[in-house]
Design an enzyme around this catalytic site. Structure first.
Site, PDB file in Angstrom:
ATOM      1  N   HIS A   1       0.845  -1.185   0.000  1.00 46.59           N
ATOM      2  CA  HIS A   1       0.000   0.000   0.000  1.00 46.59           C
ATOM      3  C   HIS A   1       0.884   1.240   0.000  1.00 46.59           C
ATOM      4  O   HIS A   1       0.593   2.220  -0.651  1.00 46.59           O
ATOM      5  CB  HIS A   1      -0.928   0.000   1.205  1.00 46.59           C
ATOM      6  CG  HIS A   1      -1.814   1.203   1.289  1.00 46.59           C
ATOM      7  ND1 HIS A   1      -2.766   1.343   2.246  1.00 46.59           N
ATOM      8  CD2 HIS A   1      -1.889   2.330   0.547  1.00 46.59           C
ATOM      9  CE1 HIS A   1      -3.391   2.496   2.088  1.00 46.59           C
ATOM     10  NE2 HIS A   1      -2.866   3.111   1.066  1.00 46.59           N
TER      11      HIS A   1
ATOM     12  N   PHE B   1       0.426   6.109 -10.277  1.00 43.66           N
ATOM     13  CA  PHE B   1       0.359   5.722  -8.870  1.00 43.66           C
ATOM     14  C   PHE B   1       1.738   5.798  -8.225  1.00 43.66           C
ATOM     15  O   PHE B   1       1.905   6.342  -7.132  1.00 43.66           O
ATOM     16  CB  PHE B   1      -0.235   4.319  -8.768  1.00 43.66           C
ATOM     17  CG  PHE B   1      -0.259   3.760  -7.377  1.00 43.66           C
ATOM     18  CD1 PHE B   1      -0.980   4.382  -6.367  1.00 43.66           C
ATOM     19  CD2 PHE B   1       0.423   2.600  -7.082  1.00 43.66           C
ATOM     20  CE1 PHE B   1      -1.015   3.856  -5.079  1.00 43.66           C
ATOM     21  CE2 PHE B   1       0.385   2.064  -5.799  1.00 43.66           C
ATOM     22  CZ  PHE B   1      -0.328   2.691  -4.798  1.00 43.66           C
TER      23      PHE B   1
ATOM     24  N   GLN C   1       3.019   8.096  -5.120  1.00 42.45           N
ATOM     25  CA  GLN C   1       3.631   7.534  -3.914  1.00 42.45           C
ATOM     26  C   GLN C   1       4.993   8.171  -3.639  1.00 42.45           C
ATOM     27  O   GLN C   1       5.326   8.490  -2.501  1.00 42.45           O
ATOM     28  CB  GLN C   1       3.769   6.012  -4.028  1.00 42.45           C
ATOM     29  CG  GLN C   1       2.458   5.276  -3.909  1.00 42.45           C
ATOM     30  CD  GLN C   1       1.820   5.459  -2.538  1.00 42.45           C
ATOM     31  OE1 GLN C   1       2.404   5.148  -1.515  1.00 42.45           O
ATOM     32  NE2 GLN C   1       0.613   5.995  -2.519  1.00 42.45           N
TER      33      GLN C   1
ATOM     34  N   LYS D   1       4.475  12.061  -2.691  1.00 40.15           N
ATOM     35  CA  LYS D   1       3.878  12.290  -1.378  1.00 40.15           C
ATOM     36  C   LYS D   1       4.728  11.713  -0.249  1.00 40.15           C
ATOM     37  O   LYS D   1       4.898  12.346   0.791  1.00 40.15           O
ATOM     38  CB  LYS D   1       2.469  11.694  -1.320  1.00 40.15           C
ATOM     39  CG  LYS D   1       1.765  11.997  -0.010  1.00 40.15           C
ATOM     40  CD  LYS D   1       0.311  11.586  -0.030  1.00 40.15           C
ATOM     41  CE  LYS D   1      -0.377  11.977   1.273  1.00 40.15           C
ATOM     42  NZ  LYS D   1      -1.782  11.623   1.262  1.00 40.15           N
ATOM     43  N   HIS D   2       5.252  10.512  -0.430  1.00 41.47           N
ATOM     44  CA  HIS D   2       5.929   9.828   0.673  1.00 41.47           C
ATOM     45  C   HIS D   2       7.422   9.632   0.438  1.00 41.47           C
ATOM     46  O   HIS D   2       8.241   9.997   1.277  1.00 41.47           O
ATOM     47  CB  HIS D   2       5.272   8.471   0.930  1.00 41.47           C
ATOM     48  CG  HIS D   2       3.820   8.567   1.232  1.00 41.47           C
ATOM     49  ND1 HIS D   2       3.331   9.158   2.371  1.00 41.47           N
ATOM     50  CD2 HIS D   2       2.738   8.147   0.525  1.00 41.47           C
ATOM     51  CE1 HIS D   2       2.016   9.098   2.368  1.00 41.47           C
ATOM     52  NE2 HIS D   2       1.623   8.500   1.256  1.00 41.47           N
TER      53      HIS D   2
END
Length: 187
Positions: free
Chosen positions: A12, A65, A69, A72-73
């Protein structure tokens, strides 16, 4: 894009944390040098990510995607891990832990109907390569059933091994705590 859901656990996310809220995110907005670079996504890395970390949203491509990811992270760990290492480490850790195989070894077979105790699921995972660190289980209520939605493991800053997860959590995180203590693992 996905047409069929994978029949194995997928990633995730891999999110850096500072053990207090708010957790860091969107660091690429601050440090422009940490923006996603599609040229670093080798065909080999993409094949692994397609298996272990696919987009499960119908209209979101894998590349979009992965970009989200990282932006953002992952960008918040860019001083420690560049983009390729960030994705590569996530795949390596997921492959090494192989939680689904460990659950099956403990007789816990996801089938969408059979229930398992939270304790049995946690113990099966703790007995893997997690050094007895307890995972966080996130569940959702569906009618009268409690369904496992995520298994979270926290890792040390070098991604070398699991550590206890921080007590402070995002407000939207609900750990599995059921009156019956019975959880269904959907397929």
């Amino acid at each position: 894009m996905m047409t069929n859901l994978p029949q194995h656990f997928t990633i995730h996310g891999l999110w850096p944390t500072n053990f207090s809220l708010p957790w860091p995110e969107n660091c690429a907005q601050i440090e422009k040098k940490h923006h996603f670079d599609q040229t670093l996504m080798t065909s080999t890395l993409q094949r692994y990510l397609e298996h272990y970390w696919p987009s499960l949203k119908p209209r979101v491509s894998n590349m979009k995607f992965w970009t989200q990811q990282w932006e953002k992270h992952g960008s918040c760990s860019a001083e420690r891990f560049d983009q390729s290492k960030y994705f590569g480490k996530a795949v390596f850790i997921t492959h090494r832990l192989d939680i689904l195989a460990e659950l099956k070894n403990a007789g816990i077979i996801p089938d969408g109907t059979k229930t398992y105790s939270r304790t049995d699921i946690v113990n099966a995972i703790k007995n893997t390569k997690t050094n007895q660190v307890e995972p966080e289980l996130l569940c959702v209520q569906h009618q009268n059933d409690v369904l496992l939605s995520e298994i979270r493991l926290c890792l040390d800053a070098n991604l070398a091994g699991p550590i206890p997860c921080p007590i402070d959590r995002s407000p939207d995180v609900t750990l599995c705590k059921t009156m019956s203590n019975l959880i269904i693992i959907p397929v």
